[in-house]
Design an enzyme around this catalytic site. Structure first.
Site, PDB file in Angstrom:
ATOM      1  NE  ARG A  87      -2.248   3.219   5.417  1.00 40.59           N
ATOM      2  CZ  ARG A  87      -2.110   3.009   4.096  1.00 40.59           C
ATOM      3  NH1 ARG A  87      -1.368   2.011   3.650  1.00 40.59           N
ATOM      4  NH2 ARG A  87      -2.702   3.805   3.233  1.00 40.59           N
ATOM      5  CG  ASP A 120       0.058  -3.174  -2.810  1.00 40.07           C
ATOM      6  OD1 ASP A 120      -1.122  -3.564  -2.961  1.00 40.07           O
ATOM      7  OD2 ASP A 120       0.373  -2.290  -2.008  1.00 40.07           O
ATOM      8  CE  LYS A 132       7.274  -3.729  -2.674  1.00 39.11           C
ATOM      9  NZ  LYS A 132       7.462  -3.006  -1.409  1.00 39.11           N
TER      10      LYS A 132
END
Lengths: 312, 312, 312, 312, 312, 312
Positions: B95, B168, B191
């Site tokens: 990550r 997501d 979102k």
């Protein structure tokens, strides 16, 4: 090039002491874990163009402290530090400086090569278990000695009945250093095979009878070596009024139980490894902070370290 | 050049499965700690001239598993292994492939460089969080995908009312892979900022009303993203009969509590990370052992991996 | 991959012995000097695709032998050798594995890094003065021991009155190895400071009175250490019927004069370093050729060296 | 350490602007071809002891610009530059940060390794296509963002009827950055598979009907993605009064034809890539010169870049 | 380990000839450009475990051909090639093997270091302009010579009136090689300063009057050197019946115009660089394909190249 | 950053001269041998933070001088020198810049790589035998020329009857440099094959009859080339009143005998290599100390070296 010091999570108290001795504040940094268990490292102030020292003894958990150090170094390098020095008062994996079977790793070289991938240009360490780790490291090492400080702490003027005891052959040179500084005789505990029936006897070279022993070593790991040496000294007539002196107090597993059991008057160690808040044995801690702060100050200003370097 | 496989301590069960699939035994090795807390790694059989594969997902505790892998590699290299391949089904620190502030490390590169110090010539990984880690590694990477296996496990013939849900935006491509394999539609939870008053609304692209959701992701860390996505899907009229599919079940901290709370019918994961012996949620484990065994067999015999490589 | 062996100029006789033991001929090579004083190195037969071993102990003149080895390695690498192994029975600069003042080089690391620039993939050495040189080398080291061979040569069945003597503390482990193999007791000569007036006394641990001493060391340099030890043993009542055993007979400067002076019955050394054609002391040479030939044969065919590796 | 700036041949106008902003002149250099077609690079003023910045976006012809940069770096390094920083506003090959088949190169790593052979110590880039290229580079990267500058240029106070449009999923984060800065809503164009018959529909998340679209992207290559996005927005009722904003105007092949065809009111780009002298579409150029000049000034004087770094 | 050969885009005809001579087909590969102008390189068949040769002279455009070679090498390495050899019959940037001013790059080293980042283990080149490039390359170089082939082509039995002409001092050794092979005398064209008034005169050593000149060089770049040499030879009474022989026919800029102008009977070159389909001058091409095919066959099977290596 | 200069053992007199020219003292250092024959190198004053120059021509014994240089560099680096420059006026192994058979080493690259392991950042050399060694070195090289100094020493105003003679083709450029500086004509001695019967004749280009020859070369090794050239010039009518000029006076083996035999009026050399205390031929020594001192001063203060660099 201004000076900045950051502490890893291994020994923040020592780092605080060093910063105080230098009259500066430790740099702000974040050392947390992300939700996925990875280390989250972040420097919270500018290091661009600065002379940065990272304080991180690689005591257990060694791997975590080591990777944290490498992440700190990477963060500082990317953020523009002019020079990076790792201060690693206790240097883990120093014992694995050779294979003892043909199918082991050489852990000291593995660790050295990991440091070599970083932007660290110099390492400062104290009383390495194997001084030859210097040859394994790809960058220069300043190998300091805590022995003069510890000897000073162990000094008891007017007591001529003491003897410095090396708990095994590997500690002989160390014992001789203490003895010279304290003006005391040396005794060496060693196992000897005496003949064909393979009997191993723990023998002692030098006089310990009726003498007060000061047992010296570089590391107190599980305390086994020191315990055996004290037993041998007592059996040989040494006085049950023992002082133990060591640089690195790892105090792994049964160490505290063993120390409690011994007729210990003094236990003198440094703060190279962060000690538990409460220790069930009386002990004296000689802080390395002044020595390390002096070393940093000289490295920063370009002064000689010659009088601080360990002679082994 | 004969084949040898050694398992690190991270996931010996997976390694056993791989060895069984290959019809060989895992190599004997010692993985312990010395009294001073350092890793004691030793290979217990000859690897001279052999083609050695080391099986070690770098799941938490990441640093320990990583260093153990490096020590294993060093031991095998010194002992004369002809070729070393690291099989790291879950690749930690993937990550951290960029700085998100100017004073962070790039953890993926730090880890990649550590691997670069070893004699490992090739790495095999599965469903990397960031496929660009391939560019960070100094050695070739075979990036495999568990998606076809997981999709097969999730298949329920005759159920046309299902929808693949990306929890997501980052999971969109993954969801499309599953949807193609399962011949199902996709929905994406995201979102959105809708305007000047900065209100953030969790919106869903694609139809979920009255559909049975299959939420897919690469990693289940603390479960937060998945939990929020399921909540959004249910609010949007999705049926409370959820399937969750993910490659890497880290299940950190609150993950199990969150999963227990959800209206979960199926939880499908792989064994890339060793799962607890007992899990308080019903789950299905798709073993990576056959895929990884095939990969090893082909690497060993020099056959193409083209059909196994992840396309991202 | 066929086997080729080339000898540097340091010890061609040993190399001849190894080749004979392996049943092959040494490769032809030119080792001369150009008119401008530079080394002229040339391989006179094809090494393309071959498994090449270069035999070159780096005995004095160390620098010349070292550079010659590097030039040989470069020639073989460019000429297409598949694999290069350096056999360096005596490894010079092993003593300089740390700085003893802050302004010295770490010679062992310097030499190790020079080897690291070459295409040499593995080094074979015998009885290194400092086993930690393994950690300094960038390539794997096979550290062999001549001790079993030398012990066998020193064995005198029916003589139970002998004692293995370590001439200083550094040789203690070595002495214990000999003692175990010969089923004899050990004595250790060491200097001890006894107290405040800094008197240094050469003391002996273990019994030597009326015993026949076998003094063992890894290197005979100028012979000073051994001479002093023999003197101490004789003063302590040892019998003037001394055997000296050492792996590496450098015999620098006053060494022969010192050996002549001693009540020497036997002097047993290996041929790791080429000995003068005529030696003014009686001596026995245990050839390392069979051991090194076996090592090469196993490295070449991929067999384990586990039983040949030195345990230090 | 004084400051010197040299421009490669890729974008001398930008470099001129930077030098002007810094109040210095560009260093003199020769960039020609020898008769045999090789680049002739030469620095025409002393750089010994200076802090040198090389300005060279690696826009097409990428390979030529890249090698020219490496030759400039070599010339400066040999001529004694104290520190070398490469300013590469457009960084070519950033897209190739992984293999999408098993037999491709990882172009970003290849390019990164080439830079790694040079004496360049730090790279400055703007709006990388893949931020993970940071992990591929062997030296620290300062990743700047042109988004605040471009957003400022796109701002039209009093116009609340606008919407920021991401032309594909990859541009979502970018669109959100613009939206936050401009206090506008976001819409995302994406292709969705809706079900079993594999129909792909270009859908839009967020409201575009009767809104004036601002389509944002990092690169305008051949213009295909942007053209398709504009078409979709218009079909969805967006107003035919389009603004396009992008950092890097490569304008390859059919790009200009496509842009001419669109109902474009504004086209806002930076000068990261040198634009043709005459462009057949009205456009506004936001120069990166002030941003890059500030970056250089701070790197030179050791000030923090924290507020200039891209957050991706 | 099977053999595979891939051609870059620089000289596919030569590569075809080599493959034909070896009795195999060239490997399939894609060499295109992406829309953003970057090279799209892809190998279309398995190379895992194979012995791969990449054929790519780095003729102009040098930078493009060089990077393409590096991308091909990266693709093959990642795809599992066991060994990579670059066959670069014409090696660009060989002329830049030193700085002639203090602020130039050393282009040959820059290029050598780029090759050093790749997995290429060995380079094959023909008639390097500067043989010392061998010392700049980090991997072994097989430096072949086309001179025997070209001399054979130039041979005209029974013609004793010919003379081999070196067009400048740098070509003297080359001319002597031709002269030995052809059993002809040598003449050398050189500029000499004759005294204080700095007059430069093109003088000729050796007899050319009434002789038929064979002008030899390694490269025909713009043809200037050769044109001037021919002029000088003709002025000195050489016969206007000129043969020109050169390994590398770059034919840059005015080269063809110059060659057309000369009284040329024969122009003999190799196909190291791909020639235009139509050349406006009569010429003979000696293909390097057989020589290079033999070299590859021997490298592949581990046979000596000794008789093929250039002696310079 | 203050300046320090240390001399190796190769040419302390030159180093003394340089220090004197710079107005400083040479740094104190120990250069001895340990009893085991290894070099004992130690710096006796602080170099922390200093700009250190090491003076060590690598004249015979080349290997010893080279390793000593590397040990000095290691000592200085570990002791904290800020920057290390090696001043190697005579650079050994420069001749071995290529293989002339396929099974030789490339000695120049081997030596260059050894320097590359050290912390030396820059090398200063004078009149390299092969200027292409610059491309072999991994660090920048400042290649100085002694030619202007030697030409000045050779100047004899009013003598127009002199001629500069290149003793072989390799010295032609050098001769032209001298001729330009002295405003004299050039003659070149070369061997020419004149035809089929392979007769080799030493021919001379340019007029030597009744002229006074100045024979110039870079190195006087065994003197063979110069002796043959002088013989040829005399046979061609040159006046027996010879001047010989060379940068590096190695004077190996028969060199002095040959020089004594020649009708030598002047022998002009530099002190790049330390000359014997007594030379049996009259000679003039042009010290390099001022040139090298100027170079050091400029490198230290960051001034351009452009006018000192050799143009070859």
């Amino acid at each position: 090039m201004n000076l900045s010091i950051f502490a890893g999570s291994s020994n923040p108290m020592l780092a605080e002491g060093m910063a105080a001795a230098l009259g500066i504040s430790l740099g702000e940094r974040v050392l947390e874990r992300y939700p996925d268990g990875e280390l989250h490292v972040e420097i919270m102030e500018s290091v661009r163009g600065r002379d940065v020292f990272l304080i991180q003894p690689t005591a257990p958990p060694v791997e975590e402290h080591l990777i944290e150090l490498l992440l700190l170094a990477d963060a500082c390098h990317r953020a523009g530090a002019s020079r990076l020095t790792a201060v690693v008062p206790y240097f883990g994996y120093a014992r694995q400086d050779r294979r003892v079977s043909g199918r082991q790793p050489v852990g000291a070289r593995v660790v050295a090569d990991l440091l070599g991938t970083s932007a660290v240009e110099r390492v400062v360490a104290v009383d390495l278990h194997s001084p030859a780790v210097e040859a394994a490291l790809p960058v220069p090492l300043e190998h300091l000695s805590a022995v003069p400080l510890l000897a000073e702490a162990a000094r008891e003027p007017g007591r001529d009945d003491r003897v410095v005891v090396a708990p095994d052959l590997g500690a002989t040179k160390l014992a001789e250093q203490y003895a010279t500084l304290l003006n005391l005789p040396v005794a060496i505990v060693h196992k000897t095979r005496l003949g064909g029936d393979s009997v191993i006897v723990r023998r002692i070279t030098g006089q310990v009878r009726d003498r007060v022993p000061i047992v010296v070593d570089d590391i107190i790991g599980t305390g086994g070596t020191i315990e055996a040496a004290v037993d041998a000294v007592l059996q040989a007539g040494g006085r049950p009024d023992v002082t133990i002196v060591a640089t690195h107090a790892l105090l792994m597993g049964p160490a505290l139980d063993r120390l409690i059991r011994l007729p210990l008057r003094r236990l003198i160690v440094t703060d190279s490894v962060q000690l538990p808040d409460v220790l069930p044995v009386a002990h004296e801690v000689v802080s390395l902070a002044p020595l390390l702060a002096t070393t940093i100050a000289r490295l920063h200003s370009g002064e000689s370290l010659e009088d601080l370097i360990a002679r082994r």
